[in-house]
Write an enzyme that holds these catalytic residues in place. Sequence first.
Site, PDB file in Angstrom:
ATOM      1  N   LYS A  36       4.362   1.259  -6.263  1.00 51.63           N
ATOM      2  CA  LYS A  36       5.217   0.576  -6.926  1.00 51.63           C
ATOM      3  C   LYS A  36       4.556  -0.610  -7.775  1.00 51.63           C
ATOM      4  O   LYS A  36       5.181  -1.229  -8.589  1.00 51.63           O
ATOM      5  CB  LYS A  36       6.356  -0.145  -5.890  1.00 51.63           C
ATOM      6  N   ALA A  82       0.833  -1.349  -0.074  1.00 53.43           N
ATOM      7  CA  ALA A  82       0.090   0.152  -0.137  1.00 53.43           C
ATOM      8  C   ALA A  82       0.764   1.124   0.100  1.00 53.43           C
ATOM      9  O   ALA A  82       2.063   1.278   0.628  1.00 53.43           O
ATOM     10  CB  ALA A  82      -0.877  -0.018   1.118  1.00 53.43           C
ATOM     11  N   PRO A  83       0.556   2.259  -0.794  1.00 53.51           N
ATOM     12  CA  PRO A  83      -0.847   2.470  -1.486  1.00 53.51           C
ATOM     13  C   PRO A  83      -0.791   1.769  -2.846  1.00 53.51           C
ATOM     14  O   PRO A  83      -1.837   2.059  -3.766  1.00 53.51           O
ATOM     15  CB  PRO A  83      -1.075   3.967  -1.547  1.00 53.51           C
ATOM     16  N   GLY A  84       0.166   1.185  -3.279  1.00 54.72           N
ATOM     17  CA  GLY A  84       0.256   0.402  -4.517  1.00 54.72           C
ATOM     18  C   GLY A  84       0.952   1.189  -5.571  1.00 54.72           C
ATOM     19  O   GLY A  84       0.913   0.636  -6.777  1.00 54.72           O
ATOM     20  N   ASP A 119      -0.363  -6.520   1.704  1.00 54.39           N
ATOM     21  CA  ASP A 119      -0.206  -5.491   2.889  1.00 54.39           C
ATOM     22  C   ASP A 119      -0.779  -5.939   4.182  1.00 54.39           C
ATOM     23  O   ASP A 119      -2.081  -6.673   4.228  1.00 54.39           O
ATOM     24  CB  ASP A 119      -0.831  -4.233   2.355  1.00 54.39           C
ATOM     25  N   CYS A 151      12.275   4.323   2.878  1.00 54.74           N
ATOM     26  CA  CYS A 151      12.370   5.982   2.769  1.00 54.74           C
ATOM     27  C   CYS A 151      12.929   6.369   3.639  1.00 54.74           C
ATOM     28  O   CYS A 151      12.521   7.423   4.309  1.00 54.74           O
ATOM     29  CB  CYS A 151      10.869   6.243   2.449  1.00 54.74           C
TER      30      CYS A 151
END
Length: 423
Positions: free
Chosen positions: A255, A251-253, A271, A369
């Site tokens: 990639k 999520a959120p999708g 997820d 990240c």
Amino acid sequence: MHNVQQLAATIVGQVLAGRNLNQELKEVLLRHSALSAQERGALQDLCYGTLRYYGQLLAIQKELLSKPLQDNQLRNLLLVALFQLKYSKAASYAVVDHAVRAAKKINAATGGLVNAVLRNFLRRQPELIAIAAATEVGKYSYQQWWIDSIKGQYGGRTSAILEAGNQHPPMTLRVNERNVSAEQYLAKLNSMGILAQLISPRAIWLNNPMAVDKLPGFFDGDVSIQDAGAQYAENLLDIQKGMRVLDACAAPGGKSAHMLESHDIELVALDKDEYRLERVRENMQRLKLKATLLAGDAAEPGLWWDGKPFDRILADVPCSASGVVRRHPDIKWLRRPSDIEGFAVQQEQILEALWLLLARGGKLLYATCSVFARENEQVIAAFLSGHKDAEQRDISAYDLNNGQLLPNDRHDGFFYALLQKDA
């Protein structure tokens, strides 16, 4: 505007008490549905900006007050007003006037204090900014442990990294080349007077952010919003047609969608959060893509895995999000040093679990990240030391410094490590 200042002060207070900024904003906007679109935008700007520069604003506020304020709501209202005076384009007299009116709603006797403090700031602004900058927390607006961690890891690049995290984030599009080429879409934007640049094969950087409903073809699936740094993942995974691919923590999708736009593959998007998984489903529907969506914990594949190995795995693991703080300024004040260690333990568990699902000769891309080595290089080093069947592949050709992408004006901060299982 005084009502918006007051709401912003409340939200800032809730965040500093431990609440998530986006969630708090969402709840407040639901309760105050009568706010105009302009007021809703102003509220968001005040909350984000005050938290982005909280360290500096707090240092200035302390210098302006003879003793600390006991009323937290009043304290936060002053911070919001100081942010406006320093960083917004609003007229100074209007900011002060609205702040005084808002203060009187909190306590009728405090209007004079707020007026005096804010006018004193306007008179002494250069001096006060210099005083705030005398400490690193006041200069950079991060917690001291965070600054020390970045300094210890990056040395002379510390200022650039911290300052990048205080800038407004770029808005970057990912072009769905199943519908239109990046060059064609860029030409369409330019024909509409929208200034933009192609900064990688499918990434278009907008000179000025804009609402998605203003983007041509957005609802037809021509483009998605995705940071240029996040778009590295699809290239790094070396996906081939027909492969079985797992996007863990999907999520959120973004990639997942990028992989499906680029390749004809069998994709499983996993997820842990069923609510967030719904975001993946919505993205797939808008882009007219197909994937198997599963709700499950990446660290416990025994509860959801069907036993068929994956040729490629994207392990986009939970992390501190220290590379995307300009999009989530509350993170700078909510994180604790112990959180980083907690994330690292979780990341190691997920990596161990997913490795068992990878086919012989297959590749796993570890992604965060984060800019903290404890979540990045150290996790990979520990994994490699315990897995003789794992080899880390060289990805230096992608302009990654040991896998680390540092935040700048074109992308956020990410870390990537590509691992291959012995065939």
